[in-house]
Design a protein around this motif. Structure first.
Motif, PDB file in Angstrom:
ATOM      1  N   SER A 187      67.432 -24.594 126.685  1.00 33.44           N
ATOM      2  CA  SER A 187      68.900 -24.604 126.629  1.00 33.44           C
ATOM      3  C   SER A 187      69.416 -25.739 125.756  1.00 33.44           C
ATOM      4  O   SER A 187      70.406 -25.569 125.028  1.00 33.44           O
ATOM      5  CB  SER A 187      69.471 -24.719 128.040  1.00 33.44           C
ATOM      6  N   SER A 188      68.754 -26.891 125.790  1.00 35.18           N
ATOM      7  CA  SER A 188      69.168 -27.994 124.915  1.00 35.18           C
ATOM      8  C   SER A 188      68.947 -27.636 123.452  1.00 35.18           C
ATOM      9  O   SER A 188      69.782 -27.961 122.593  1.00 35.18           O
ATOM     10  CB  SER A 188      68.395 -29.268 125.268  1.00 35.18           C
ATOM     11  N   ALA A 189      67.839 -26.966 123.152  1.00 33.93           N
ATOM     12  CA  ALA A 189      67.593 -26.542 121.766  1.00 33.93           C
ATOM     13  C   ALA A 189      68.666 -25.569 121.302  1.00 33.93           C
ATOM     14  O   ALA A 189      69.118 -25.615 120.148  1.00 33.93           O
ATOM     15  CB  ALA A 189      66.209 -25.912 121.656  1.00 33.93           C
ATOM     16  N   ALA A 190      69.107 -24.668 122.186  1.00 33.68           N
ATOM     17  CA  ALA A 190      70.193 -23.747 121.831  1.00 33.68           C
ATOM     18  C   ALA A 190      71.482 -24.518 121.551  1.00 33.68           C
ATOM     19  O   ALA A 190      72.224 -24.185 120.606  1.00 33.68           O
ATOM     20  CB  ALA A 190      70.406 -22.741 122.958  1.00 33.68           C
ATOM     21  N   MET A 191      71.754 -25.560 122.332  1.00 32.99           N
ATOM     22  CA  MET A 191      72.946 -26.369 122.085  1.00 32.99           C
ATOM     23  C   MET A 191      72.842 -27.120 120.765  1.00 32.99           C
ATOM     24  O   MET A 191      73.828 -27.262 120.043  1.00 32.99           O
ATOM     25  CB  MET A 191      73.146 -27.361 123.239  1.00 32.99           C
ATOM     26  N   TRP A 192      71.646 -27.621 120.444  1.00 33.86           N
ATOM     27  CA  TRP A 192      71.483 -28.330 119.171  1.00 33.86           C
ATOM     28  C   TRP A 192      71.701 -27.399 117.987  1.00 33.86           C
ATOM     29  O   TRP A 192      72.289 -27.796 116.978  1.00 33.86           O
ATOM     30  CB  TRP A 192      70.083 -28.947 119.106  1.00 33.86           C
ATOM     31  N   ILE A 193      71.225 -26.171 118.104  1.00 35.30           N
ATOM     32  CA  ILE A 193      71.443 -25.211 117.014  1.00 35.30           C
ATOM     33  C   ILE A 193      72.926 -24.874 116.884  1.00 35.30           C
ATOM     34  O   ILE A 193      73.467 -24.765 115.775  1.00 35.30           O
ATOM     35  CB  ILE A 193      70.600 -23.947 117.268  1.00 35.30           C
ATOM     36  N   LEU A 194      73.613 -24.740 118.030  1.00 34.94           N
ATOM     37  CA  LEU A 194      75.052 -24.474 117.982  1.00 34.94           C
ATOM     38  C   LEU A 194      75.813 -25.654 117.406  1.00 34.94           C
ATOM     39  O   LEU A 194      76.852 -25.483 116.763  1.00 34.94           O
ATOM     40  CB  LEU A 194      75.557 -24.162 119.388  1.00 34.94           C
ATOM     41  N   ALA A 195      75.320 -26.872 117.637  1.00 37.65           N
ATOM     42  CA  ALA A 195      75.992 -28.054 117.083  1.00 37.65           C
ATOM     43  C   ALA A 195      75.908 -28.089 115.564  1.00 37.65           C
ATOM     44  O   ALA A 195      76.727 -28.763 114.916  1.00 37.65           O
ATOM     45  CB  ALA A 195      75.378 -29.324 117.665  1.00 37.65           C
ATOM     46  N   LEU A 196      74.927 -27.397 114.996  1.00 40.18           N
ATOM     47  CA  LEU A 196      74.800 -27.346 113.537  1.00 40.18           C
ATOM     48  C   LEU A 196      75.761 -26.351 112.908  1.00 40.18           C
ATOM     49  O   LEU A 196      75.861 -26.295 111.674  1.00 40.18           O
ATOM     50  CB  LEU A 196      73.366 -26.976 113.147  1.00 40.18           C
ATOM     51  N   ALA A 197      76.461 -25.555 113.726  1.00 42.85           N
ATOM     52  CA  ALA A 197      77.391 -24.565 113.173  1.00 42.85           C
ATOM     53  C   ALA A 197      78.523 -25.276 112.447  1.00 42.85           C
ATOM     54  O   ALA A 197      79.046 -26.283 112.930  1.00 42.85           O
ATOM     55  CB  ALA A 197      77.952 -23.682 114.289  1.00 42.85           C
ATOM     56  N   PRO A 198      78.916 -24.787 111.277  1.00 45.68           N
ATOM     57  CA  PRO A 198      80.001 -25.444 110.542  1.00 45.68           C
ATOM     58  C   PRO A 198      81.321 -25.353 111.292  1.00 45.68           C
ATOM     59  O   PRO A 198      81.650 -24.347 111.897  1.00 45.68           O
ATOM     60  CB  PRO A 198      80.046 -24.675 109.218  1.00 45.68           C
ATOM     61  N   ARG A 199      82.086 -26.466 111.263  1.00 39.76           N
ATOM     62  CA  ARG A 199      83.374 -26.509 111.943  1.00 39.76           C
ATOM     63  C   ARG A 199      84.444 -25.793 111.143  1.00 39.76           C
ATOM     64  O   ARG A 199      84.449 -25.827 109.921  1.00 39.76           O
ATOM     65  CB  ARG A 199      83.827 -27.957 112.151  1.00 39.76           C
ATOM     66  N   ASN A 200      85.317 -25.150 111.873  1.00 38.21           N
ATOM     67  CA  ASN A 200      86.472 -24.494 111.268  1.00 38.21           C
ATOM     68  C   ASN A 200      87.726 -25.169 111.800  1.00 38.21           C
ATOM     69  O   ASN A 200      87.956 -25.214 113.002  1.00 38.21           O
ATOM     70  CB  ASN A 200      86.481 -23.001 111.632  1.00 38.21           C
ATOM     71  N   ARG A 201      88.543 -25.711 110.920  1.00 42.50           N
ATOM     72  CA  ARG A 201      89.704 -26.481 111.353  1.00 42.50           C
ATOM     73  C   ARG A 201      90.720 -25.626 112.098  1.00 42.50           C
ATOM     74  O   ARG A 201      91.545 -26.131 112.839  1.00 42.50           O
ATOM     75  CB  ARG A 201      90.377 -27.130 110.140  1.00 42.50           C
ATOM     76  N   ARG A 202      90.679 -24.314 111.920  1.00 41.40           N
ATOM     77  CA  ARG A 202      91.635 -23.455 112.620  1.00 41.40           C
ATOM     78  C   ARG A 202      91.132 -23.072 114.011  1.00 41.40           C
ATOM     79  O   ARG A 202      91.876 -23.055 114.971  1.00 41.40           O
ATOM     80  CB  ARG A 202      91.895 -22.190 111.792  1.00 41.40           C
ATOM     81  N   ASN A 203      89.839 -22.754 114.114  1.00 41.40           N
ATOM     82  CA  ASN A 203      89.295 -22.271 115.379  1.00 41.40           C
ATOM     83  C   ASN A 203      88.602 -23.363 116.181  1.00 41.40           C
ATOM     84  O   ASN A 203      87.981 -23.064 117.195  1.00 41.40           O
ATOM     85  CB  ASN A 203      88.291 -21.146 115.112  1.00 41.40           C
TER      86      ASN A 203
END
Length: 435
Positions: A187-203
């Motif tokens: 589960s921590s590895a899944a969170m780390w991969i999600l943390a690499l997702a590019p940020r969108n200033r609108r969403n």
């Protein structure tokens, strides 16, 4: 009438209690413009008039440092045209560039002028932002992801995690904490991969990755982290309950801090504010930072175990040219076996990483973290929800360490059992089946 014996006992108790109680009474934060605060200020001024200069400096240092771990009112917002104190030093540094004698003298004069106007002597404002901004770099997540890959490969080859294979005590899949460890790792590895997702200033976080990250933490990673903290093994060393208690308290506290910041990120996303996106990202990154503490603890423990195992291998296969020094290598090995015992090393690393959150009496509302985010009044209200801290919230934060201790006391049956010992669980299951 008080007997001489009772009077002597009362005097002795007063002499012992006064040095302990007076600093707490003098440094305890009280409501402004209250009678108690006025009495406290008068008492401070009277003591300062009678204390020598050295004692005055010691008291000032203690008072300033103790107040860092309690809630303090946030700084008021800057008005138009007001100079920010935090920018004065940068202006002094950038005022003149040169190595001539005149330039150095002018720079020294400006620095002294800055020190005279300085009113804040705490830790650098914005120090937490240094860590949270580092989490936005993809290369930072390479270490925990590499740790995940190494653990999975070792499990596939040997049936145990790397730490369990080396120590035969920690993070073993065959022990009661093996399943929570594997769940927490994935589960921590899944969170780390999600943390690499590019940020969108609108969403706020692109493609719903932020919401999925919060759900992963709330439903999977946080419960597994709590179970791992409670099931922290004791080991075979003497007084093994002490390092295991330290590790357990640090891991539980980091889970509580991470959950609080993730909750604040969820709340910020539901309100409208001018700096909504920035505050939401700060809260999310702060939650990720505290959720990394258990993983960092295991990474540094794994590095220590590799070094300790290498020392054992080198000592058992000592070259013939070094036979004269075998005695000293044996002494070094004996000292390493005691000092670098796996559970003790995990406690050392836990203290180095998580000692400051434990010292914060008011939790995330402490001045140390509030100034660490460099927040003024408006930003603090939007981030924490309130300008001040309620009595119930302050009480809950201040009694959290005794609660951790009582929970650990109950899990270990009064510090007599090892919750990660498979023999204990088998015996309990056998007794239940017989009854």
């Amino acid at each position: 009438r008080i007997s001489p014996c009772s009077e002597a006992s009362f005097t002795a108790m007063w002499c012992l209690a006064t040095p302990c109680c007076m600093p707490c009474l003098l440094t305890c934060p009280l409501p402004r413009n209250s009678r108690a605060a006025q009495v406290q200020e008068e008492l401070r001024s009277r003591i300062m008039q009678q204390l020598p200069e050295a004692t005055y400096k010691i008291y000032g240092w203690l008072s300033g440092n103790l107040s860092l771990f309690t809630w303090q009112p946030p700084r008021p917002d800057l008005v138009d045209g007001e100079e920010d104190e935090d920018e004065r030093h940068n202006k002094v540094e950038a005022m003149i560039i040169g190595s001539s004698l005149e330039a150095m003298q002018f720079r020294l004069e400006q620095t002294q002028l800055f020190d005279e106007k300085k009113t804040y002597y705490g830790p650098p404002r914005g120090w937490m932002l240094t860590f949270t901004s580092g989490l936005t770099e993809p290369i930072v997540w390479s270490m925990p992801l590499l740790y995940f890959v190494v653990q999975i490969v070792c499990m596939a080859l040997s049936g145990e995690s790397l730490v369990g294979y080396l120590s035969q005590e920690l993070d073993m899949l065959q022990r009661p904490s093996g399943t929570p460890f594997l769940i927490h790792l994935c589960s921590s590895a899944a969170m780390w991969i999600l943390a690499l997702a590019p940020r969108n200033r609108r969403n706020l976080w692109s493609q719903g990755a932020g919401l999925f990250l919060l759900l992963t933490w709330t439903l999977i990673a946080a419960p597994a982290s709590v179970v791992l903290a409670l099931a922290e093994g004791v080991g075979s060393a003497r007084y093994g309950h002490v390092p295991s208690l330290i590790t357990s308290m640090v891991l539980m506290d980091s889970t509580v801090f991470a959950s609080y910041f993730f909750y604040r990120a969820w709340r910020i996303a539901r309100v409208s504010h001018a700096d909504k996106v920035q505050l939401h990202e700060t809260a999310m990154l702060a939650g990720l930072l505290f959720s990394l503490i258990p993983t960092l603890n295991r990474i540094f423990s794994m590095i220590e175990l590799l070094g300790h195992t290498s020392l054992k291998a080198f000592n058992s296969h000592l070259p013939t040219t070094w036979e004269a020094n075998r005695f000293w290598f044996g002494v070094l090995q004996s000292v390493a076996d005691v000092v670098l015992e796996p559970h003790r090393v995990r406690a050392y690393v836990a203290l180095m990483i998580g000692v400051y959150p434990l010292m914060c009496l008011d939790g995330p509302r402490a001045s140390l973290l509030q100034e660490g985010f460099n927040m003024r009044e408006t930003a603090a209200i939007a981030f924490f929800g309130f300008k001040g801290i309620g009595r119930v919230e302050r009480l809950l934060w201040r009694i959290r360490l005794p609660i951790y201790l009582l929970i650990r006391l109950a899990v270990t049956s009064g510090f007599t059992l090892d919750p990660d010992d498979p023999d204990v669980h088998l015996a309990s299951a056998f007794d239940a089946e017989v009854s």
